[in-house]
Scaffold this motif. Structure first.
Motif, PDB file in Angstrom:
ATOM      1  N   GLU A 220      57.998 -43.653  30.861  1.00 50.53           N
ATOM      2  CA  GLU A 220      56.565 -43.509  30.576  1.00 50.53           C
ATOM      3  C   GLU A 220      55.901 -44.878  30.692  1.00 50.53           C
ATOM      4  O   GLU A 220      56.519 -45.893  30.369  1.00 50.53           O
ATOM      5  CB  GLU A 220      56.350 -42.926  29.177  1.00 50.53           C
ATOM      6  CG  GLU A 220      56.802 -41.490  29.038  1.00 50.53           C
ATOM      7  CD  GLU A 220      55.966 -40.504  29.844  1.00 50.53           C
ATOM      8  OE1 GLU A 220      54.901 -40.909  30.379  1.00 50.53           O
ATOM      9  OE2 GLU A 220      56.372 -39.347  29.958  1.00 50.53           O
ATOM     10  N   PRO A 221      54.648 -44.974  31.171  1.00 48.43           N
ATOM     11  CA  PRO A 221      53.769 -43.858  31.516  1.00 48.43           C
ATOM     12  C   PRO A 221      53.900 -43.378  32.963  1.00 48.43           C
ATOM     13  O   PRO A 221      53.130 -42.519  33.416  1.00 48.43           O
ATOM     14  CB  PRO A 221      52.382 -44.456  31.295  1.00 48.43           C
ATOM     15  CG  PRO A 221      52.561 -45.888  31.721  1.00 48.43           C
ATOM     16  CD  PRO A 221      53.941 -46.284  31.265  1.00 48.43           C
ATOM     17  N   ARG A 223      56.063 -41.504  34.411  1.00 46.17           N
ATOM     18  CA  ARG A 223      56.355 -40.068  34.505  1.00 46.17           C
ATOM     19  C   ARG A 223      55.084 -39.242  34.381  1.00 46.17           C
ATOM     20  O   ARG A 223      54.841 -38.309  35.161  1.00 46.17           O
ATOM     21  CB  ARG A 223      57.347 -39.675  33.411  1.00 46.17           C
ATOM     22  CG  ARG A 223      57.802 -38.219  33.480  1.00 46.17           C
ATOM     23  CD  ARG A 223      58.661 -37.860  32.280  1.00 46.17           C
ATOM     24  NE  ARG A 223      59.747 -38.814  32.116  1.00 46.17           N
ATOM     25  CZ  ARG A 223      60.488 -38.893  31.007  1.00 46.17           C
ATOM     26  NH1 ARG A 223      60.236 -38.112  29.976  1.00 46.17           N
ATOM     27  NH2 ARG A 223      61.467 -39.769  30.936  1.00 46.17           N
ATOM     28  N   SER A 224      54.240 -39.576  33.413  1.00 46.76           N
ATOM     29  CA  SER A 224      52.993 -38.824  33.229  1.00 46.76           C
ATOM     30  C   SER A 224      52.027 -39.040  34.385  1.00 46.76           C
ATOM     31  O   SER A 224      51.304 -38.121  34.784  1.00 46.76           O
ATOM     32  CB  SER A 224      52.331 -39.232  31.911  1.00 46.76           C
ATOM     33  OG  SER A 224      53.126 -38.851  30.807  1.00 46.76           O
ATOM     34  N   ARG A 227      53.046 -36.850  37.230  1.00 50.87           N
ATOM     35  CA  ARG A 227      52.716 -35.445  36.960  1.00 50.87           C
ATOM     36  C   ARG A 227      51.221 -35.179  37.015  1.00 50.87           C
ATOM     37  O   ARG A 227      50.785 -34.043  36.831  1.00 50.87           O
ATOM     38  CB  ARG A 227      53.253 -35.056  35.580  1.00 50.87           C
ATOM     39  CG  ARG A 227      54.769 -34.980  35.495  1.00 50.87           C
ATOM     40  CD  ARG A 227      55.207 -34.735  34.067  1.00 50.87           C
ATOM     41  NE  ARG A 227      56.636 -34.540  33.950  1.00 50.87           N
ATOM     42  CZ  ARG A 227      57.295 -34.461  32.801  1.00 50.87           C
ATOM     43  NH1 ARG A 227      56.623 -34.561  31.652  1.00 50.87           N
ATOM     44  NH2 ARG A 227      58.598 -34.283  32.772  1.00 50.87           N
ATOM     45  N   GLU A 229      49.128 -36.282  34.828  1.00 44.07           N
ATOM     46  CA  GLU A 229      48.659 -36.107  33.451  1.00 44.07           C
ATOM     47  C   GLU A 229      47.980 -37.353  32.893  1.00 44.07           C
ATOM     48  O   GLU A 229      47.367 -37.295  31.826  1.00 44.07           O
ATOM     49  CB  GLU A 229      49.845 -35.746  32.547  1.00 44.07           C
ATOM     50  CG  GLU A 229      50.531 -34.452  32.934  1.00 44.07           C
ATOM     51  CD  GLU A 229      51.858 -34.236  32.210  1.00 44.07           C
ATOM     52  OE1 GLU A 229      52.419 -33.134  32.347  1.00 44.07           O
ATOM     53  OE2 GLU A 229      52.316 -35.167  31.515  1.00 44.07           O
ATOM     54  N   ALA A 230      48.105 -38.473  33.560  1.00 49.74           N
ATOM     55  CA  ALA A 230      47.564 -39.727  33.022  1.00 49.74           C
ATOM     56  C   ALA A 230      47.115 -40.633  34.152  1.00 49.74           C
ATOM     57  O   ALA A 230      47.623 -40.565  35.272  1.00 49.74           O
ATOM     58  CB  ALA A 230      48.614 -40.435  32.166  1.00 49.74           C
TER      59      ALA A 230
END
Length: 236
Positions: A220-221, A223-224, A227, A229-230
């Protein structure tokens, strides 16, 4: 988001995703220089319905792929592609429809490999080969950004001196984000961000670490971000 890329030759990866995620919230007009298949701009567009993007790509085949990817993702009303060399003169750019002093944010992932290390595939070589001179790309980026616009580049860590020299000559509020593969390893990439019309001092941020101590899982971050997501946090 779906992306079509060439079966052979240069293929966008993590660098392009991070570049797209680096576009700050509240951006309305984005320019992606050397857009390739359009991955960075499409990632940025996925984060904000209020964003519109102009993608500049010199390779005709890649420009066609970027246009196809824009349409495939239902974004033709918010993005378009111009086939222009990123280091073309201002007059040439304007003649081909690229305005100056117009964009909130300009992003770029310039060619990476130094002279003498071209990839065997011609398409990959065209995307990755450089003579080490990024000044022309930065001049174009700054010219296209509006009076308080931002410029964000991702590049090899060893190119940081050239990036900083060119950024510092034209912008302030320079932020440098090192990107390391694993904790404790030297950074292999850097994201550099600057703002026109600013005199704020430079900041060297803590590194963004892609993986953990072992294994291939993303930390992280990252990975997000992968995806969707961030966004990237510039810690402002």
């Amino acid at each position: 988001m779906s992306i079509i890329q060439p079966e052979k030759g240069f293929r966008a990866g993590l660098d392009s995703v991070l570049l797209g995620a680096s576009v700050p919230e509240g951006t309305h007009r984005l320019l992606d220089l050397g857009a390739g298949a359009g991955v960075a701009a499409l990632c940025a567009l996925a984060h904000s319905d209020a964003l519109s993007a102009t993608l500049v790509e010199n390779n005709g085949d890649m420009a066609a792929l970027a246009t196809e990817n824009i349409a495939a993702n239902g974004l033709s009303d918010r993005a378009h592609v111009l086939e222009i060399n990123a280091t073309a003169t201002g007059a040439e750019r304007r003649a081909l429809g690229l305005a100056t002093d117009s964009f909130d944010v300009v992003i770029a992932n310039p060619p990476f490999f130094e002279a003498g290390t071209q990839a065997p595939d011609p398409g990959r070589a065209a995307a990755r080969h450089t003579d080490g001179e990024v000044g022309g790309w930065i001049r174009t980026a700054v010219s296209c950004a509006h009076a308080k616009g931002e410029v964000i580049f991702i590049h090899l860590a060893q190119v940081l001196p050239q990036l900083l020299a060119a950024f510092d000559a034209r912008m302030g509020a320079i932020n440098v984000l090192p990107i390391a593969s694993r904790p404790g390893q030297p950074a292999s990439r850097v994201l550099v961000r600057g703002r026109k019309g600013s005199r704020a001092p430079m900041r060297l941020l803590p590194p963004l670490v892609v993986h953990g101590e072992s294994g291939n899982r993303f930390a992280e971050p990252v990975r997000s971000i992968l995806r969707g997501e961030a966004r990237l946090d510039w810690q402002e």
